[in-house]
Design an enzyme around this catalytic site. Sequence first.
Site, PDB file in Angstrom:
ATOM      1  CE  LYS A  93      -4.151  -1.637   0.188  1.00  0.00           C
ATOM      2  NZ  LYS A  93      -5.344  -1.158  -0.610  1.00  0.00           N
ATOM      3  CE  LYS A 140      -6.528  -8.699  -3.931  1.00  0.00           C
ATOM      4  NZ  LYS A 140      -5.592  -7.886  -2.440  1.00  0.00           N
ATOM      5  CE  LYS A 165     -15.500   0.947  -9.887  1.00  0.00           C
ATOM      6  NZ  LYS A 165     -16.808   1.456  -9.549  1.00  0.00           N
TER       7      LYS A 165
END
Length: 327
Positions: A111, A191, A194
Amino acid sequence: MKRIFSGIQPTGEIHLGNYVGAIRNWTYLQDEYDCVFCVVDYHAITIEYPVEEMKKRTLDTAIILLACGLSPERSKIFVQSHVPEHTELAWIFNTVTPIGEVERMTQFKDKARQHRANINMGLMDYPVLQAADILLYKAGYVPVGEDQVQHIELCREVARKFNTRFAPIFPEPEELLSMAPRILGVDGQSKMSKSLGNYIGILEEEDVVWEKLRTAVTDVNRVRRKDPGNPEVCNIYTIHRAFSDNAMLIEIDKGCTSAGIGCIDCKKMLFENVKRELTPVREKARELEKNMDYVVDVLEKGADACREIADATMEEVRATLGLYPPR
């Protein structure tokens, strides 16, 4: 019944990866466990998001959970921020969680790379809040994919450190590993997401789903129709494993490796199976969208039930910590 906890972020449209990897499995677990399922909106705000869309995304996520088969009669379904004890317990767990343990978390590193302009404490503290989510309900099991096992290991470590330092209040939960195949995005590399634009939403119209499947990456080494393929490196075959029966999988494996069927034929077969399973979900979601009072009522009743459990846990925790109680 033994209790499980799991959550899903309201980060946008739910896609095939979410459905196969988590939600479909949750519907099966309802018959075996006392289930607590949460729309984790506090987790979702650790990255930048359109504030004006958060309420709708939260309700849309709840609609999808219900449309997929989660039942308020068999599960507690609620919104994380509606039970403030989640963040209270997370702060308490911060006092027993070594910094080194959260710094080494793979998800935090990923992240941080993705959101270099907003590397905040929430991103680092994410797994501690996740531990609070689980342990607030003293859940013994957490259904996860392999990529989340590290978080459950930390949850056990947090429970162990709290129990050792104060009192043996919390269980050390075990992961219930999903047997579902790990589905990549239509690019066949990343992965499904959206934000990456490589997803297939489970509520998307059939023509949109077909177009995404039609253009999806398959075995990159199979250049021509007459070339034999390798199903084991093809993401379309992986999705087949989630939606097709064994007889069809055998047929596809044989046809692909012998060049008896082409990639477009394989995709057409997959599309029919995906359509068969998801059409009822889409239709149920449309019905729920017309009955938002019911959806809101489910979330409110779920939160009421969860607050009752959370209040009892936190009363025990505060007493164990020696905190001065309110009058």
